[in-house]
Design a protein around this motif. Structure first.
Motif, PDB file in Angstrom:
ATOM      1  N   SER A  12       0.899  -1.309   0.102  1.00  0.00           N
ATOM      2  CA  SER A  12      -0.566   0.441   0.162  1.00  0.00           C
ATOM      3  C   SER A  12       0.899   1.085  -0.019  1.00  0.00           C
ATOM      4  O   SER A  12       2.365   1.289  -0.334  1.00  0.00           O
ATOM      5  CB  SER A  12      -0.825  -0.067   1.491  1.00  0.00           C
ATOM      6  OG  SER A  12      -0.304   0.852   2.276  1.00  0.00           O
ATOM      7  N   ALA A  13       0.227   2.517   0.205  1.00  0.00           N
ATOM      8  CA  ALA A  13       1.594   3.515   0.207  1.00  0.00           C
ATOM      9  C   ALA A  13       1.403   3.389   1.718  1.00  0.00           C
ATOM     10  O   ALA A  13       1.969   4.821   2.504  1.00  0.00           O
ATOM     11  CB  ALA A  13       0.025   4.950   0.525  1.00  0.00           C
ATOM     12  N   ASN A  14       1.554   2.438   2.711  1.00  0.00           N
ATOM     13  CA  ASN A  14       1.622   2.872   4.400  1.00  0.00           C
ATOM     14  C   ASN A  14       3.282   2.058   4.249  1.00  0.00           C
ATOM     15  O   ASN A  14       3.238   1.414   3.792  1.00  0.00           O
ATOM     16  CB  ASN A  14       0.910   2.246   4.947  1.00  0.00           C
ATOM     17  CG  ASN A  14      -0.238   3.084   5.453  1.00  0.00           C
ATOM     18  OD1 ASN A  14      -0.522   4.713   5.100  1.00  0.00           O
ATOM     19  ND2 ASN A  14      -1.226   2.428   4.576  1.00  0.00           N
ATOM     20  N   SER A  28       2.902   4.337  12.077  1.00  0.00           N
ATOM     21  CA  SER A  28       2.999   4.406  10.465  1.00  0.00           C
ATOM     22  C   SER A  28       2.603   5.374   9.697  1.00  0.00           C
ATOM     23  O   SER A  28       2.256   6.465  10.518  1.00  0.00           O
ATOM     24  CB  SER A  28       1.600   3.054   9.790  1.00  0.00           C
ATOM     25  OG  SER A  28       0.106   3.947   9.822  1.00  0.00           O
ATOM     26  N   LYS A  30       2.088   7.321   5.619  1.00  0.00           N
ATOM     27  CA  LYS A  30       1.777   7.468   4.349  1.00  0.00           C
ATOM     28  C   LYS A  30       3.183   7.739   4.085  1.00  0.00           C
ATOM     29  O   LYS A  30       4.023   9.251   4.185  1.00  0.00           O
ATOM     30  CB  LYS A  30       0.892   8.089   4.304  1.00  0.00           C
ATOM     31  CG  LYS A  30      -0.049   8.138   3.282  1.00  0.00           C
ATOM     32  CD  LYS A  30      -1.324   8.232   2.980  1.00  0.00           C
ATOM     33  CE  LYS A  30      -2.663   7.402   4.065  1.00  0.00           C
ATOM     34  NZ  LYS A  30      -2.649   5.634   3.423  1.00  0.00           N
ATOM     35  N   THR A  32       4.238   9.544   0.347  1.00  0.00           N
ATOM     36  CA  THR A  32       4.351  10.459  -0.734  1.00  0.00           C
ATOM     37  C   THR A  32       5.467  10.855  -1.709  1.00  0.00           C
ATOM     38  O   THR A  32       6.529  10.895  -0.879  1.00  0.00           O
ATOM     39  CB  THR A  32       3.737  11.497   0.105  1.00  0.00           C
ATOM     40  OG1 THR A  32       4.201  12.520   0.702  1.00  0.00           O
ATOM     41  CG2 THR A  32       2.436  12.049   0.695  1.00  0.00           C
ATOM     42  N   GLU A  38       0.763  10.752  -3.148  1.00  0.00           N
ATOM     43  CA  GLU A  38       0.349   9.374  -2.524  1.00  0.00           C
ATOM     44  C   GLU A  38       0.870   8.277  -3.280  1.00  0.00           C
ATOM     45  O   GLU A  38       0.404   8.139  -4.562  1.00  0.00           O
ATOM     46  CB  GLU A  38      -0.648   9.197  -1.871  1.00  0.00           C
ATOM     47  CG  GLU A  38      -0.898   8.767  -0.891  1.00  0.00           C
ATOM     48  CD  GLU A  38      -2.383   7.895  -0.267  1.00  0.00           C
ATOM     49  OE1 GLU A  38      -2.919   6.540  -0.697  1.00  0.00           O
ATOM     50  OE2 GLU A  38      -2.936   9.441   0.412  1.00  0.00           O
ATOM     51  N   ASP A  40       1.607   4.146  -3.684  1.00  0.00           N
ATOM     52  CA  ASP A  40       1.167   3.337  -3.440  1.00  0.00           C
ATOM     53  C   ASP A  40       2.295   2.724  -4.126  1.00  0.00           C
ATOM     54  O   ASP A  40       3.305   2.341  -5.261  1.00  0.00           O
ATOM     55  CB  ASP A  40      -0.186   2.653  -3.490  1.00  0.00           C
ATOM     56  CG  ASP A  40      -0.786   2.405  -4.892  1.00  0.00           C
ATOM     57  OD1 ASP A  40       0.022   3.218  -5.608  1.00  0.00           O
ATOM     58  OD2 ASP A  40      -1.802   2.249  -5.316  1.00  0.00           O
ATOM     59  N   GLY A  70       8.048  10.109   5.590  1.00  0.00           N
ATOM     60  CA  GLY A  70       7.297   9.599   4.705  1.00  0.00           C
ATOM     61  C   GLY A  70       6.918  10.453   3.882  1.00  0.00           C
ATOM     62  O   GLY A  70       6.725   9.521   2.735  1.00  0.00           O
TER      63      GLY A  70
END
Length: 138
Positions: A12-14, A28, A30, A32, A38, A40, A70
């Motif tokens: 995912s984007a995490n 966690s 996210k 970018t 964002e 993923d 992130g």
């Protein structure tokens, strides 16, 4: 990130930070891109000079993000290493990043080769390298 954490991706984007001993999720972030999008499809991970470097699945891109925010601070298009139109039948996208003591090795899914890569615009890359951090893509 600290030596007490595993850094984990689920595609995912995490990015997830797990306790090294209990494997409990501690936090966690996210992810970018430099342009604020964002991102993923986070795949192969390598902790390099305080950054989490992520291969983007289905591409030949590597982005390096700050583990606290992130946010991407370095992005690399690695498609010129072995252009798609020159690859053997069955060879797929970039999917391997390994940090050596003075170099980075790059390979891909079903590639029959590996590349020793230099990042001349990253002079501190090997100055603070620590083998205590662990990154996982699951």
């Amino acid at each position: 990130a600290s030596a007490q954490e595993f850094i984990v991706s689920d595609g995912s984007a995490n990015l997830y930070f797990w306790d090294r001993d209990t494997l409990a999720e501690k936090r966690s972030v996210k992810v970018t891109r430099l342009d604020g999008r964002e991102q993923d499809q986070l795949n192969e991970l390598e902790y390099m000079d305080g950054l989490v470097c992520c291969n983007i699945w289905y591409s030949d891109d590597i982005i390096c993000v700050e583990p606290e925010s992130g946010n991407s601070v370095r992005e690399y298009d690695m498609s010129s290493l072995w252009p798609v139109d020159e690859r053997n039948a069955g060879a797929d996208v970039l999917n391997g990043i390994a940090l050596g003591t003075d170099h980075v090795l790059i390979t891909g899914k079903l590639w029959d080769r590996m590349y020793k890569v230099d990042f001349p615009n990253w002079p501190t890359l090997f100055a603070s390298s620590s083998k205590d951090e662990v990154a996982l893509a699951i």
